[in-house]
Design a protein around this motif. Structure first.
Motif, mmCIF file in Angstrom:
data_model
loop_
_atom_site.group_PDB
_atom_site.id
_atom_site.type_symbol
_atom_site.label_atom_id
_atom_site.label_comp_id
_atom_site.label_asym_id
_atom_site.label_seq_id
_atom_site.Cartn_x
_atom_site.Cartn_y
_atom_site.Cartn_z
ATOM 1 N N TYR A 13 -22.652 -33.315 14.083
ATOM 2 C CA TYR A 13 -23.678 -32.275 14.065
ATOM 3 C C TYR A 13 -25.088 -32.858 13.983
ATOM 4 O O TYR A 13 -26.053 -32.130 13.750
ATOM 5 N N SER A 14 -25.182 -34.174 14.178
ATOM 6 C CA SER A 14 -26.481 -34.860 14.219
ATOM 7 C C SER A 14 -27.309 -34.617 12.961
ATOM 8 O O SER A 14 -28.529 -34.502 13.013
ATOM 9 N N GLU A 15 -26.627 -34.527 11.833
ATOM 10 C CA GLU A 15 -27.331 -34.337 10.562
ATOM 11 C C GLU A 15 -27.554 -35.693 9.904
ATOM 12 O O GLU A 15 -26.596 -36.400 9.585
ATOM 13 N N PRO A 16 -28.798 -36.089 9.685
ATOM 14 C CA PRO A 16 -29.067 -37.381 9.042
ATOM 15 C C PRO A 16 -28.427 -37.449 7.651
ATOM 16 O O PRO A 16 -28.402 -36.463 6.915
ATOM 17 N N PHE A 17 -27.921 -38.622 7.300
ATOM 18 C CA PHE A 17 -27.333 -38.808 5.977
ATOM 19 C C PHE A 17 -27.508 -40.258 5.542
ATOM 20 O O PHE A 17 -27.850 -41.135 6.348
ATOM 21 N N CYS A 18 -27.274 -40.490 4.265
ATOM 22 C CA CYS A 18 -27.398 -41.834 3.706
ATOM 23 C C CYS A 18 -26.134 -42.151 2.921
ATOM 24 O O CYS A 18 -25.703 -41.343 2.084
ATOM 25 N N THR A 19 -25.535 -43.296 3.201
ATOM 26 C CA THR A 19 -24.411 -43.780 2.417
ATOM 27 C C THR A 19 -24.957 -44.613 1.264
ATOM 28 O O THR A 19 -25.761 -45.528 1.479
ATOM 29 N N VAL A 20 -24.537 -44.294 0.044
ATOM 30 C CA VAL A 20 -24.972 -45.020 -1.148
ATOM 31 C C VAL A 20 -23.742 -45.661 -1.777
ATOM 32 O O VAL A 20 -22.780 -44.965 -2.117
#
Length: 290
Positions: free
Chosen positions: A23-30
């Motif tokens: 869905y082309s939603e930016p995210f960050c893996t922590v």
């Protein structure tokens, strides 16, 4: 998730990440990469963070997790895909009473909208163009009011063939990252779709036809209230100056221009390619049908 192997937690994490990408939603893996002292959470624990907040997982909760989420959201707001490392002292940096330290690795995925092409008209050239684009990493929408033409399109997960509503209703709902290709049955049906497309400022708008058809379209757009610059801001004839005047080669020419415009702004395109004269001018889709 911190445990070794491909357990349910890992699968769920990857499934959620794949959904965000889809869905082309930016995210960050922590990722919690190290800890010292009395610290909640396991080394290797991961969370997924979007601009809205925590989307999946835990790295221990409390102030540590809240700070990690806040830092991830800050990266996403900047929109830059830079990997970041943080080491925090629990007392000095987080105001906690217990001693210790944590180390986090933050990996943002800012993404970009998928390459999407909306084709209005499902005639001969559209049939060929759809098949060319399906071989590429491209999402395709084809609209036509004629079910007999839509039925001739290949069935594919990347192709959405629809006859619902009018062309102007469909284009009004399109996300503005789409490239728009207009090749309906003729001028009368092309014009309202073109007018709506220009108002929405898509990155590429093209209409199949000859230079004389372009002149008529521009004249009618201005008469309908478009300013001259806006009325001129579309490709017609479409395609790069290659190939002959038959549906497969016309489709190849148009697909080549779509790829070029996807990867370069219109100002970077050589002038001779913007309104290039082909060996034979494009017919309208109606003429191809004939």
């Amino acid at each position: 998730l911190a445990s070794h192997g491909w357990g349910p937690a890992v699968r769920d994490f990857l499934t959620k990440a794949a959904q965000l990408v889809q869905y082309s939603e930016p995210f960050c893996t922590v990722t919690l990469v190290a800890k010292r002292g009395s610290v909640p959470g396991q080394v290797g624990a991961k969370i997924l963070v979007t601009k809205a907040g925590l989307a999946f997982g835990t790295v221990g909760g409390g102030k540590v997790e809240a700070r990690a989420i806040s830092e991830a959201q800050g990266l996403l707001q900047k929109g830059e895909p830079h990997v970041v490392y943080h080491r925090w002292n629990l007392r000095q940096d987080l105001g906690m009473t217990c001693g210790g330290a944590v180390e986090f690795f933050l990996e943002p995925w800012v993404g970009r909208p998928p390459w999407s092409v909306a084709i209005f008209g499902a005639g001969h050239v559209s049939q060929e163009l759809s098949r060319v684009l399906l071989r590429l990493d491209c999402q395709i929408t084809v609209w036509d009011s004629r079910p007999e033409w839509l039925e001739q399109l290949p069935e594919h997960s990347k192709l959405n063939a629809t006859g619902e509503g009018s062309g102007t209703e469909v284009i009004a709902k399109l996300p503005t990252h789409h490239q728009v290709v207009i090749m309906t049955q003729g001028h009368k049906t092309d014009l309202p779709i073109l007018q709506q497309a220009l108002a929405q400022r898509f990155p590429y708008v093209g209409v199949i036809g000859s230079p004389s058809k372009r002149q008529r379209l521009v004249k009618d757009l201005i008469a309908a209230g478009c300013n001259k610059d806006e009325a001129e801001n579309f490709h017609c004839p479409m395609g790069l100056p290659l190939g002959q005047n038959n549906p497969p080669e016309i489709a190849l020419s148009i697909a080549s221009q779509l790829v070029w415009c996807r990867d370069a702004s219109r100002d970077q395109m050589p002038a001779k390619w913007r309104r290039a004269k082909r060996p034979h001018p494009f017919p309208t889709e109606g003429e191809v049908h004939g």
